[in-house]
Motif scaffolding. Sequence first.
Motif, PDB file in Angstrom:
ATOM      1  N   LEU A  36      39.457  32.831  41.180  1.00  0.00           N
ATOM      2  CA  LEU A  36      38.535  33.686  41.939  1.00  0.00           C
ATOM      3  C   LEU A  36      37.981  34.818  41.085  1.00  0.00           C
ATOM      4  O   LEU A  36      36.801  35.148  41.159  1.00  0.00           O
ATOM      5  N   ARG A  37      38.827  35.416  40.288  1.00  0.00           N
ATOM      6  CA  ARG A  37      38.426  36.583  39.506  1.00  0.00           C
ATOM      7  C   ARG A  37      37.536  36.230  38.311  1.00  0.00           C
ATOM      8  O   ARG A  37      36.656  37.002  37.943  1.00  0.00           O
ATOM      9  N   TYR A  38      37.809  35.103  37.677  1.00  0.00           N
ATOM     10  CA  TYR A  38      37.067  34.693  36.472  1.00  0.00           C
ATOM     11  C   TYR A  38      36.519  33.275  36.647  1.00  0.00           C
ATOM     12  O   TYR A  38      37.000  32.331  36.002  1.00  0.00           O
ATOM     13  N   PRO A  39      35.512  33.090  37.488  1.00  0.00           N
ATOM     14  CA  PRO A  39      34.983  31.738  37.688  1.00  0.00           C
ATOM     15  C   PRO A  39      34.413  31.126  36.405  1.00  0.00           C
ATOM     16  O   PRO A  39      34.403  29.908  36.247  1.00  0.00           O
ATOM     17  N   GLY A  40      33.968  31.965  35.465  1.00  0.00           N
ATOM     18  CA  GLY A  40      33.431  31.466  34.199  1.00  0.00           C
ATOM     19  C   GLY A  40      34.493  31.274  33.138  1.00  0.00           C
ATOM     20  O   GLY A  40      34.181  30.947  31.996  1.00  0.00           O
ATOM     21  N   LYS A  41      35.755  31.485  33.509  1.00  0.00           N
ATOM     22  CA  LYS A  41      36.895  31.353  32.598  1.00  0.00           C
ATOM     23  C   LYS A  41      36.794  32.318  31.420  1.00  0.00           C
ATOM     24  O   LYS A  41      36.327  33.421  31.583  1.00  0.00           O
ATOM     25  N   GLY A  42      37.211  31.921  30.243  1.00  0.00           N
ATOM     26  CA  GLY A  42      37.235  32.784  29.073  1.00  0.00           C
ATOM     27  C   GLY A  42      38.360  32.358  28.156  1.00  0.00           C
ATOM     28  O   GLY A  42      38.766  31.200  28.134  1.00  0.00           O
ATOM     29  N   ARG A  43      38.893  33.328  27.409  1.00  0.00           N
ATOM     30  CA  ARG A  43      39.973  33.048  26.459  1.00  0.00           C
ATOM     31  C   ARG A  43      41.299  33.518  27.058  1.00  0.00           C
ATOM     32  O   ARG A  43      41.412  34.657  27.490  1.00  0.00           O
ATOM     33  N   PHE A  44      42.308  32.636  27.009  1.00  0.00           N
ATOM     34  CA  PHE A  44      43.610  32.885  27.629  1.00  0.00           C
ATOM     35  C   PHE A  44      44.682  32.857  26.551  1.00  0.00           C
ATOM     36  O   PHE A  44      44.772  31.902  25.780  1.00  0.00           O
ATOM     37  N   LEU A  45      45.506  33.895  26.514  1.00  0.00           N
ATOM     38  CA  LEU A  45      46.602  34.005  25.555  1.00  0.00           C
ATOM     39  C   LEU A  45      47.929  33.882  26.297  1.00  0.00           C
ATOM     40  O   LEU A  45      48.196  34.639  27.228  1.00  0.00           O
ATOM     41  N   ASP A  46      48.754  32.910  25.886  1.00  0.00           N
ATOM     42  CA  ASP A  46      50.072  32.692  26.474  1.00  0.00           C
ATOM     43  C   ASP A  46      51.118  33.030  25.418  1.00  0.00           C
ATOM     44  O   ASP A  46      51.281  32.296  24.444  1.00  0.00           O
ATOM     45  N   LEU A  47      51.805  34.149  25.617  1.00  0.00           N
ATOM     46  CA  LEU A  47      52.818  34.619  24.676  1.00  0.00           C
ATOM     47  C   LEU A  47      54.205  34.213  25.155  1.00  0.00           C
ATOM     48  O   LEU A  47      54.506  34.326  26.339  1.00  0.00           O
ATOM     49  N   TYR A  48      55.071  33.795  24.228  1.00  0.00           N
ATOM     50  CA  TYR A  48      56.382  33.210  24.549  1.00  0.00           C
ATOM     51  C   TYR A  48      56.112  31.955  25.380  1.00  0.00           C
ATOM     52  O   TYR A  48      56.607  31.801  26.491  1.00  0.00           O
ATOM     53  N   ALA A  49      55.322  31.046  24.841  1.00  0.00           N
ATOM     54  CA  ALA A  49      54.779  29.916  25.598  1.00  0.00           C
ATOM     55  C   ALA A  49      55.828  28.922  26.092  1.00  0.00           C
ATOM     56  O   ALA A  49      55.593  28.255  27.096  1.00  0.00           O
TER      57      ALA A  49
END
Length: 170
Positions: A36-49
Amino acid sequence: MRILGGKAKGVPLKVPASARPSPVRLRKALFDYLRLRYPGKGRFLDLYAGSGAVGLEAASEGWQATLVEKDPEAVRLLKENARRTGLPVRIVPLPVEVFLPEARAKGERYTVAFMAPPYPLDLVAAFQALLESGLVEEGGLYILQHPKDLRLPLGERRAYGENALTFVEV
């Protein structure tokens, strides 16, 4: 453990012994909110994946995902999970404390930075290091997954069973 939505919905994930995967309810709520907040998505960082459950979920939903993990077994399984899902993710086999200053020096920026450190770590100090890294762009979010009993003096907190998420907006 499976991918909940997007292109790789239903694909099972292998989980390394060192990981504590984010619970299904928490992941579902997180991605419902982000959709809902970012319908256009973007770059996602997952730390301690760990198993990649969160970062691969992000990639399945259409985010450009970077997964950072230092444990060699976890990195091996992350690569295998990425292959099995067919998702284009960047896997960085470094400790988070090494990755953060390197990424900052390179000028990397993310829409969302998600951190789920091992609970024995000093979670507040780990999250503070992430906040100070400046890796999240204007309008983005820093997110910490932590035990529900931990209360941070900043951000918005949402509890899901025994876990909680704290969101800090940039």
